[in-house]
Write an enzyme that holds these catalytic residues in place. Structure first.
Site, mmCIF file in Angstrom:
data_model
loop_
_atom_site.group_PDB
_atom_site.id
_atom_site.type_symbol
_atom_site.label_atom_id
_atom_site.label_comp_id
_atom_site.label_asym_id
_atom_site.label_seq_id
_atom_site.Cartn_x
_atom_site.Cartn_y
_atom_site.Cartn_z
ATOM 1 N N THR A 141 0.820 -1.207 0.000
ATOM 2 C CA THR A 141 0.000 0.000 0.000
ATOM 3 C C THR A 141 0.853 1.256 0.000
ATOM 4 O O THR A 141 1.814 1.368 0.763
ATOM 5 C CB THR A 141 -0.935 0.008 1.217
ATOM 6 N N LYS B 143 -3.615 4.676 -2.129
ATOM 7 C CA LYS B 143 -4.640 5.367 -1.352
ATOM 8 C C LYS B 143 -4.810 6.790 -1.890
ATOM 9 O O LYS B 143 -3.830 7.540 -2.024
ATOM 10 C CB LYS B 143 -4.251 5.412 0.125
ATOM 11 N N GLU C 165 -11.222 0.692 -6.093
ATOM 12 C CA GLU C 165 -11.904 0.221 -4.893
ATOM 13 C C GLU C 165 -12.728 1.327 -4.245
ATOM 14 O O GLU C 165 -12.223 2.422 -3.998
ATOM 15 C CB GLU C 165 -10.856 -0.313 -3.899
ATOM 16 N N LYS D 246 -12.898 -8.911 3.936
ATOM 17 C CA LYS D 246 -12.001 -8.694 5.075
ATOM 18 C C LYS D 246 -12.572 -9.424 6.280
ATOM 19 O O LYS D 246 -13.762 -9.284 6.597
ATOM 20 C CB LYS D 246 -11.871 -7.202 5.387
ATOM 21 N N CYS E 95 -7.344 -6.351 4.322
ATOM 22 C CA CYS E 95 -7.068 -6.393 5.750
ATOM 23 C C CYS E 95 -7.166 -4.997 6.343
ATOM 24 O O CYS E 95 -7.120 -4.002 5.628
ATOM 25 C CB CYS E 95 -5.675 -6.962 6.018
ATOM 26 N N ASP F 192 -4.510 -8.150 -0.635
ATOM 27 C CA ASP F 192 -3.941 -6.990 0.051
ATOM 28 C C ASP F 192 -3.820 -7.345 1.531
ATOM 29 O O ASP F 192 -4.691 -7.033 2.336
ATOM 30 C CB ASP F 192 -4.833 -5.760 -0.159
#
Length: 321
Positions: A124, A151, A202, A247, A275, A297
């Site tokens: 990430t 992100k 996402e 998740k 996660c 991920d």
């Protein structure tokens, strides 16, 4: 007789972790320990404020259900005794591990699944200034990262992805908006991300307010995260998403996560496994779902100043078992 204990543990991060909703420098997890005779098993969860959870609320749930667990509550009965969420996840995973230990097996043998050597996982890129994110991408791929999860918020979306693409021309890129793109021109945005060879988008819109995805073309697959918690959510997502992010902390454990993979397949949705920030203890429990997923991920431990033992090994963009 089973003995159950639990505690909240603060895990400092090696560096700040930022998404569209804020920045963290530490994460508090809750660990549940189940002991039966000579066998002990532990599960870990990460309470999430965005889902109205705190370490205190999770510990409160665990305290209330402790008598039932110590009297022999089954993993199947647990699914109705606690709602989906972090508390059930920690207990569910501990129960799986305890069952495996009592049978002299590991989790893979208990599930009758082949254990892989490694699984490719995303690394990430925390939300930051454009230059910092591009530099972080270059460092990640130099270290062997194959899949980067970016992100983003509402600022410099295309500019940041273009800079990261230039810094990591061979890497697979996925982007995560964490519900931040309300009111933006999704059609143009999705097309621009497609032209940058982004492999997945996402949760661009807030959960419950994602109807605009029905009216937008999807040249890049769109994945539901905050919109998808458990199997009952999946059928209603088919007209707006191509993928779901499973998740364990959202769905309430490995039991529900495995059921979600089956339901997703039935409805033609592709699978990602993700996660919260957490240790290898939490990531290892999700691996039986990860081997069935298109995108993985599970990089939470690489953000920690110190992982739990036994720690998974992260190297060359993969988590090694």
């Amino acid at each position: 007789m089973i003995q159950m204990t639990f505690q909240a543990v603060e895990l400092p991060l090696a560096k700040p972790f930022a998404i569209s909703r804020g920045t963290r420098t530490a994460v508090t997890v809750v660990r549940v320990s189940l002991t039966e005779g000579e066998f002990t098993a532990v599960g870990e969860c990460t309470p999430t404020a965005h889902y109205q959870e705190s370490p205190q609320s999770v510990c409160g749930q665990l305290e209330l259900i402790r008598p039932q667990v110590e009297q022999g509550l089954s993993r199947e009965a647990l699914q109705q005794a606690l709602p989906a969420g972090s508390a059930r996840n920690a207990l569910d995973c501990a129960m799986w591990r305890l069952d495996a230990a009592k049978q002299g097996k590991d989790l893979w043998q208990l599930l009758d699944m082949p254990k892989p050597v490694s699984v490719i996982t995303a690394e990430t890129l925390s939300l930051d200034l454009l230059e910092n994110m591009a530099n972080a991408a270059a460092v990640a791929v130099a270290g062997g990262a194959q899949l980067l999860k970016i992100k983003l918020d509402r600022e410099q979306i295309i500019e940041k992805v273009a800079a990261i693409r230039a810094a990591a021309p061979q890497a697979t890129l996925v982007v995560d908006a964490n519900e931040a793109w309300s009111g933006l021109d999704l059609g143009s945005l999705f097309q621009a991300l497609y032209e940058l060879n982004v492999a997945m988008i996402e949760q661009p819109l807030p959960a419950g307010n994602d109807n605009d995805l029905v009216r937008s073309l999807h040249p890049v697959p769109v994945c539901a995260d905050e919109s998808c918690h458990e199997r009952g959510d999946i059928e209603g997502l088919r007209d707006r998403y191509e993928m779901i992010n499973i998740k364990l902390d959202k769905c309430g454990g490995l039991t529900e996560a495995l059921a979600m993979t089956e339901v997703a397949r039935q409805f033609g949705l592709r699978i990602m496994v993700g996660c919260m920030l957490g240790s290898s203890l939490a990531m290892e429990a999700a691996l039986p779902v990860a081997v069935q997923a298109e995108r993985v991920d599970l990089d939470g431990p690489i953000w920690l100043a110190q992982d739990a033992e036994p720690a998974l090994r992260y190297e060359n963009g993969e988590v090694w078992l």
